[in-house]
Motif scaffolding. Structure first.
Motif, PDB file in Angstrom:
ATOM      1  N   SER A  38     -31.422   4.413  41.355  1.00 22.75           N
ATOM      2  CA  SER A  38     -30.560   3.938  40.269  1.00 22.75           C
ATOM      3  C   SER A  38     -31.186   2.834  39.431  1.00 22.75           C
ATOM      4  N   HIS A  39     -32.218   2.163  39.940  1.00 24.00           N
ATOM      5  CA  HIS A  39     -32.826   1.114  39.111  1.00 24.00           C
ATOM      6  C   HIS A  39     -33.652   1.706  37.969  1.00 24.00           C
ATOM      7  N   GLY A  40     -33.867   3.031  37.995  1.00 17.52           N
ATOM      8  CA  GLY A  40     -34.553   3.692  36.889  1.00 17.52           C
ATOM      9  C   GLY A  40     -33.596   4.316  35.886  1.00 17.52           C
ATOM     10  N   TYR A  41     -32.312   3.977  36.008  1.00 13.43           N
ATOM     11  CA  TYR A  41     -31.280   4.558  35.144  1.00 13.43           C
ATOM     12  C   TYR A  41     -31.601   4.330  33.661  1.00 13.43           C
ATOM     13  N   GLY A  42     -31.556   5.424  32.915  1.00 14.14           N
ATOM     14  CA  GLY A  42     -31.798   5.337  31.479  1.00 14.14           C
ATOM     15  C   GLY A  42     -33.275   5.257  31.119  1.00 14.14           C
ATOM     16  N   LEU A  43     -34.121   5.090  32.108  1.00 14.71           N
ATOM     17  CA  LEU A  43     -35.556   4.989  31.864  1.00 14.71           C
ATOM     18  C   LEU A  43     -36.257   6.271  32.321  1.00 14.71           C
ATOM     19  N   THR A  44     -36.020   6.643  33.582  1.00 16.72           N
ATOM     20  CA  THR A  44     -36.678   7.835  34.133  1.00 16.72           C
ATOM     21  C   THR A  44     -35.696   8.791  34.803  1.00 16.72           C
ATOM     22  N   VAL A  45     -34.512   8.310  35.138  1.00 15.15           N
ATOM     23  CA  VAL A  45     -33.507   9.126  35.831  1.00 15.15           C
ATOM     24  C   VAL A  45     -32.127   8.875  35.239  1.00 15.15           C
ATOM     25  N   ASP A  46     -31.195   9.786  35.544  1.00 17.58           N
ATOM     26  CA  ASP A  46     -29.818   9.594  35.105  1.00 17.58           C
ATOM     27  C   ASP A  46     -28.918   9.187  36.275  1.00 17.58           C
ATOM     28  N   VAL A  47     -29.515   8.604  37.314  1.00 21.03           N
ATOM     29  CA  VAL A  47     -28.782   8.111  38.483  1.00 21.03           C
ATOM     30  C   VAL A  47     -28.243   6.732  38.119  1.00 21.03           C
ATOM     31  N   LYS A  48     -26.949   6.674  37.857  1.00 18.73           N
ATOM     32  CA  LYS A  48     -26.333   5.445  37.362  1.00 18.73           C
ATOM     33  C   LYS A  48     -26.042   4.462  38.505  1.00 18.73           C
ATOM     34  N   SER A  85     -38.931  -5.630  30.761  1.00 19.21           N
ATOM     35  CA  SER A  85     -37.955  -5.300  29.729  1.00 19.21           C
ATOM     36  C   SER A  85     -36.782  -6.278  29.696  1.00 19.21           C
ATOM     37  N   ARG A  86     -36.704  -7.027  28.615  1.00 21.07           N
ATOM     38  CA  ARG A  86     -35.578  -7.944  28.413  1.00 21.07           C
ATOM     39  C   ARG A  86     -34.273  -7.160  28.273  1.00 21.07           C
ATOM     40  N   GLU A  87     -34.366  -5.977  27.663  1.00 23.85           N
ATOM     41  CA  GLU A  87     -33.171  -5.156  27.463  1.00 23.85           C
ATOM     42  C   GLU A  87     -32.577  -4.710  28.796  1.00 23.85           C
ATOM     43  N   VAL A  88     -33.435  -4.329  29.740  1.00 22.15           N
ATOM     44  CA  VAL A  88     -32.957  -3.918  31.062  1.00 22.15           C
ATOM     45  C   VAL A  88     -32.314  -5.105  31.776  1.00 22.15           C
ATOM     46  N   ILE A  89     -32.941  -6.272  31.692  1.00 24.51           N
ATOM     47  CA  ILE A  89     -32.390  -7.473  32.328  1.00 24.51           C
ATOM     48  C   ILE A  89     -31.010  -7.792  31.745  1.00 24.51           C
ATOM     49  N   GLU A  90     -30.911  -7.756  30.423  1.00 27.64           N
ATOM     50  CA  GLU A  90     -29.623  -8.029  29.769  1.00 27.64           C
ATOM     51  C   GLU A  90     -28.584  -6.974  30.120  1.00 27.64           C
ATOM     52  N   GLN A  91     -29.009  -5.719  30.158  1.00 29.08           N
ATOM     53  CA  GLN A  91     -28.091  -4.634  30.525  1.00 29.08           C
ATOM     54  C   GLN A  91     -27.603  -4.814  31.959  1.00 29.08           C
ATOM     55  N   GLY A  92     -28.497  -5.235  32.845  1.00 30.56           N
ATOM     56  CA  GLY A  92     -28.120  -5.480  34.239  1.00 30.56           C
ATOM     57  C   GLY A  92     -27.107  -6.603  34.365  1.00 30.56           C
ATOM     58  N   ALA A  93     -27.332  -7.699  33.649  1.00 29.97           N
ATOM     59  CA  ALA A  93     -26.384  -8.813  33.672  1.00 29.97           C
ATOM     60  C   ALA A  93     -25.019  -8.349  33.159  1.00 29.97           C
ATOM     61  N   GLU A  94     -25.044  -7.550  32.108  1.00 28.14           N
ATOM     62  CA  GLU A  94     -23.806  -7.021  31.538  1.00 28.14           C
ATOM     63  C   GLU A  94     -23.079  -6.110  32.529  1.00 28.14           C
ATOM     64  N   MET A  95     -23.829  -5.232  33.208  1.00 29.48           N
ATOM     65  CA  MET A  95     -23.225  -4.344  34.219  1.00 29.48           C
ATOM     66  C   MET A  95     -22.488  -5.153  35.279  1.00 29.48           C
ATOM     67  N   LEU A  96     -23.099  -6.278  35.655  1.00 29.66           N
ATOM     68  CA  LEU A  96     -22.529  -7.125  36.703  1.00 29.66           C
ATOM     69  C   LEU A  96     -21.408  -8.026  36.191  1.00 29.66           C
ATOM     70  N   GLY A  97     -21.333  -8.184  34.885  1.00 32.74           N
ATOM     71  CA  GLY A  97     -20.351  -9.104  34.312  1.00 32.74           C
ATOM     72  C   GLY A  97     -20.766 -10.553  34.485  1.00 32.74           C
TER      73      GLY A  97
END
Length: 185
Positions: A91-101, A154-166
């Motif tokens: 799942s850590h490859g979500y949106g990059l290499t896999v669709d495992v959310k 990737s700053r975008e992945v880091i920001e997306q991760g923070a957002e996922m977690l709230g």
């Protein structure tokens, strides 16, 4: 239900597919950070599992960079490992290499901290101490804003991760620095 490997079994599997010191160190760093967050977030009974997920998250990256998070699923299934472990690492490859959310909080943490540990580690190497022990949020935020610094993180992945977690980006960075301080060798 498949097998959850012991730490020793996971290390043996990891080193079968990874020999590069950088990749092994990164795996250990993410393992430590995941263990920290498991404790901090109240998953004391899952600390070892979170650590194994962190240790094995890049199992396939060194040998199969073009099939990252895809090949590791095949490898882990062939080893008879548990589907929860396979899903979590993929799942850590979500949106990059896999669709495992990333669905569980642990998976979201992995998604957020994988890239962040690289950025923090690079920032620490710029310090005279070459350590996270004296690294502060302000320094990491400055490096975060400099896109050419540790450009592979990737700053975008880091920001997306923070957002996922709230979580705020500042809280995510601060806690990840603290986790890396505890587990820094």
């Amino acid at each position: 239900m498949g097998k959850i490997p012991t730490r020793e079994e996971a290390w043996e599997l990891l080193t079968r597919y990874n020999q590069d010191e950088f990749h092994l160190k990164h795996a250990q760093t993410v393992e430590g950070v995941m263990r920290y967050f498991a404790q901090k977030l109240g998953y004391e009974d899952e600390v070892d599992f979170w650590g194994i997920v962190g240790l094995l998250h890049d199992l396939d990256f060194e040998q199969y960079p073009e099939e990252h998070c895809i090949k590791s699923q095949e490898i882990m299934r062939a080893e008879g490992l548990d589907e929860a472990l396979i899903h979590a690492t993929a799942s850590h490859g979500y949106g990059l290499t896999v669709d495992v959310k990333p669905e569980k909080e642990m998976e979201k943490v992995l998604f957020a901290v994988d890239e962040l540990t690289g950025l923090i580690g690079a920032a620490a190497l710029m310090r005279p101490s070459r350590s996270v022990q004296d690294l502060e949020l302000k320094s990491v935020k400055k490096k975060f804003k400099t896109k050419s610094f540790a450009a592979g993180c990737s700053r975008e992945v880091i920001e997306q991760g923070a957002e996922m977690l709230g979580w705020s980006l500042d809280d995510l960075i601060t806690d990840t620095i603290l986790a890396m301080r505890i587990f820094e060798e």
